[in-house]
Design an enzyme around this catalytic site. Structure first.
Site, PDB file in Angstrom:
ATOM      1  N   LYS A  81       0.844  -1.192   0.000  1.00 11.30           N
ATOM      2  CA  LYS A  81       0.000   0.000   0.000  1.00 11.30           C
ATOM      3  C   LYS A  81       0.879   1.242   0.000  1.00 11.30           C
ATOM      4  CE  LYS A  81      -4.525  -1.043   1.969  1.00 11.30           C
ATOM      5  NZ  LYS A  81      -5.475  -0.738   3.058  1.00 11.30           N
ATOM      6  N   GLU A 122     -20.881  -6.410   8.974  1.00  9.43           N
ATOM      7  CA  GLU A 122     -21.864  -5.639   9.734  1.00  9.43           C
ATOM      8  C   GLU A 122     -22.965  -6.522  10.316  1.00  9.43           C
ATOM      9  OE1 GLU A 122     -19.772  -2.938   6.926  1.00  9.43           O
ATOM     10  OE2 GLU A 122     -20.778  -4.877   6.703  1.00  9.43           O
ATOM     11  N   ARG A 153     -26.674  -3.321   5.522  1.00 14.90           N
ATOM     12  CA  ARG A 153     -26.412  -4.755   5.392  1.00 14.90           C
ATOM     13  C   ARG A 153     -26.926  -5.551   6.586  1.00 14.90           C
ATOM     14  NH1 ARG A 153     -20.389  -5.612   2.951  1.00 14.90           N
ATOM     15  NH2 ARG A 153     -20.887  -4.970   0.832  1.00 14.90           N
TER      16      ARG A 153
END
Length: 631
Positions: free
Chosen positions: A288, A367, A395
């Site tokens: 990253k 979630e 969700r």
């Protein structure tokens, strides 16, 4: 047309389509990668967005578009926040200065934006289900197209990825790129595995493997039996040496890991995967922030960046006010717990995590699990607070109903990014939570809009024995709101407050909640110049609606006037509609003209250049003025 940027790139400016990329010599790829990284740093620094993940995906994205033929082949990015390089290589370089701006290109993949964005995204863990749909439909239609799914390792904390893997088939043209850039997924990381991966990516390896298999199978009588025996022995030895592989256990061919920031290795692996003509998992490791030292050193800080103009905040935003208050409550009560779904920093829980690590739970991108987990904590005498973005909470709707509300378990939902979110677009607008939570029995909904009332909402929620939601925008406290509603007393009972006296007889009263109250204040000032007097009732608690309706009833002036319910959320099933219906037969409403402004059956996904998001949603100052002044 030729892309022309102010940087005058040697190669990047020549790319208007993937065909242009494939026409470049392989020797140009290193320079092209450098140019792409320069463009990424420039645009994300200006407009905000996701930098570290895109810097890490440069060589991978170039290799994908060199090997595959988009849009005939389908390229799907999980979340889509790492698709900026893909956008540059598919004819959108000249629009990168409009990234995440009104009328500009999205920060995620978007089907309406380009034929190369075959599937829209914005939320995690959807890519493999979508890729499977494309790959199977291609097989049913006898298409020779490939589908490539780029899935970051973080997405594997989401259940949908594993549901899709369970449904994968070997006989389809599906390439799954597992982009590991943060945590280890597989055991076989090390020198032995890396050396094995290099051998397996050589063309000769596959030719020899295929030829050996064909030779053994054609030996009369014992050939097929011998092939299966040797295959089993090979698998047993490999598993003994470095462990079994999850993907191969699912019946998929697995290649890797390799260095995904090494262009030559990346392209070679993709080309060999294509030759297999079946479902393949390619495991790559990327860095990253690659090529930009600050982002490599602190990838979390450069994951999601604010625009340059907004990076210096004078005070903490509501997320950090919530997190700091929750940490204070945890210090006084050992039962207070904090839960996040891979969004610790984004939801302001850093201080809680640092001070109460044993009561801090990052469940990953899950979630649904977070809500049921919180419900069980609550059932066993703990006090769980789940901090989550409004659009991600969608969700977990079933879990809120079935596992929390139905059992009257007092979980606390700290709903961040409530309302419209300008830069991230339709996938991140928090405009549905009030409507879907309002339908759930035993649910309390707080809507604080100052630091103090947010803290008080958390305190009040702690006393409740039913589930509740505390929703707040991606913003900082506004001094104008405080001076208008709390100039004399900041400790009024949490519920509703007005900014006109009992002796006032306004022509209209706006009933509203959340950040859009600032639009109401602006509209009131403009209407005053026209000789129209307007009062405002600010709600900082919505549900129970009967209680809120009584508060409004006691605050409304006697006599005729317009009552305008103003809402930064979806109209159907929203607070305005419920309150209007609750109050319609009350005596105070008989001489009132009731009007409503809310988001009317729209995702608010299209904006003109320079257009304010409230105006795009038709809930801004002008819309308020028109609603009050026009019959």
């Amino acid at each position: 047309m030729t892309n022309m940027s102010e940087n005058n790139y040697i190669y990047l400016d020549k790319i208007n389509s993937p065909e242009d990329l494939r026409a470049l010599p392989k020797s140009a790829m290193s320079t092209l990668a450098e140019e792409i990284r320069r463009e990424l740093i420039l645009r994300v620094s200006e407009n905000g967005g996701h930098l570290a993940s895109n810097l890490g995906a440069v060589e991978m994205s170039i290799a994908i578009h060199r090997v595959f033929n988009s849009p005939h082949d389908h390229i799907i990015f999980d979340v889509g926040h790492q698709s900026y390089v893909h956008k540059m290589l598919t004819g959108r370089l000249d629009k990168m200065d409009t990234l995440r701006q009104a009328g500009g290109i999205s920060g995620f993949t978007n089907r309406a934006e380009s034929e190369h964005d075959c599937f829209g995204a914005g939320h995690s863990s959807t890519s493999l289900s979508a890729a499977l749909g494309f790959a199977i439909s291609d097989k049913l239609c006898s298409s020779d197209a490939y589908t490539v799914a780029v899935v970051g390792d973080g997405a594997y904390t989401g259940g949908m990825i594993h549901e899709a893997l369970n449904n994968c088939r070997k006989d389809i043209r599906l390439i799954i790129i597992l982009n590991e850039n943060e945590m280890s997924i597989s055991k076989n990381i090390g020198r032995f595995a890396l050396n094995l991966a290099r051998i397996r990516t050589k063309s000769g390896y596959f030719k020899t493997k295929k030829a050996t298999g064909q030779f053994l199978k054609h030996i009369p009588l014992i050939g097929k039996w011998l092939f299966r025996l040797l295959l089993g022995i090979k698998k047993m030895i490999k598993n003994t040496l470095y462990g079994s592989n999850y993907f191969e256990s699912m019946g998929l061919t697995y290649l890797g890991p390799i260095d995904g920031n090494d262009y030559d290795e990346m392209e070679s692996l993709l080309r060999e995967a294509v030759k297999l003509n079946e479902s393949v998992v390619l495991h790559i490791k990327t860095t990253k922030g690659k090529g930009y030292q600050p982002a490599e050193t602190a990838p979390d800080r450069y994951h999601g960046m604010s625009p340059a103009a907004a990076q210096k905040a004078d005070k903490p935003n509501f997320s950090h006010v919530m997190g700091n208050k929750l940490a204070e409550m945890a210090r006084e009560d050992s039962r207070v717990c904090a839960i996040t779904a891979a969004m610790c920093d984004g939801t302001g829980l850093e201080k809680f995590k640092e001070n109460f690590h044993d009561r801090f739970f990052d469940v990953g991108i899950a979630e649904e699990h977070a809500v049921t987990f919180a419900s069980a904590l609550s059932a066993n005498k703990m006090k769980p607070y789940f901090a989550v973005y409004s659009s991600f909470l969608q969700r977990a709707y079933d879990n809120i109903i079935h596992d929390a509300a139905l059992q009257s378990l007092p979980i606390k939902l700290c709903i961040d990014r409530a309302g419209l979110n300008e830069s991230d677009g339709a996938t991140h607008h928090g405009i549905f939570d009030v409507a879907f939570l309002s339908q759930i029995p035993r649910m309390t909904i707080f809507t604080p809009i100052t630091d103090r009332t947010l803290e008080r909402a958390l305190e009040e929620a702690d006393k409740l024995d039913n589930p509740c939601a505390i929703r707040y925008p991606n913003a900082v406290e506004d001094s104008a709101v405080i001076s208008e509603f709390y100039s004399e007393n900041t400790d009024l009972p949490l519920g509703a407050v007005k900014n006109y006296s009992d002796t006032d007889k306004p022509d209209a009263v706006i009933v509203t909640y959340g950040n859009i109250v600032k639009e109401a204040l602006s509209a009131r000032e403009a209407l005053a110049a026209q000789g129209v007097s307007v009062g405002i009732i600010l709600l900082e608690m919505l549900k129970p609606y009967d209680r809120t309706a009584e508060l409004i009833e006691n605050m409304l002036p006697a006599g005729e006037c317009t009552v305008l319910f103003l809402e930064e959320g979806i109209k159907n099933g929203g607070a305005g509609m419920i309150l209007a219906d609750t109050m319609k037969d009350r005596a105070v409403m008989r001489n009132k003209r009731v009007k409503m402004i809310a988001i009317d059956d729209s995702f608010v996904d299209k904006r003109a250049v320079g257009e304010r998001i409230y105006d795009s949603a038709h809930i801004g100052e002008k819309d308020i003025i028109d609603a009050i002044t026009k019959l």
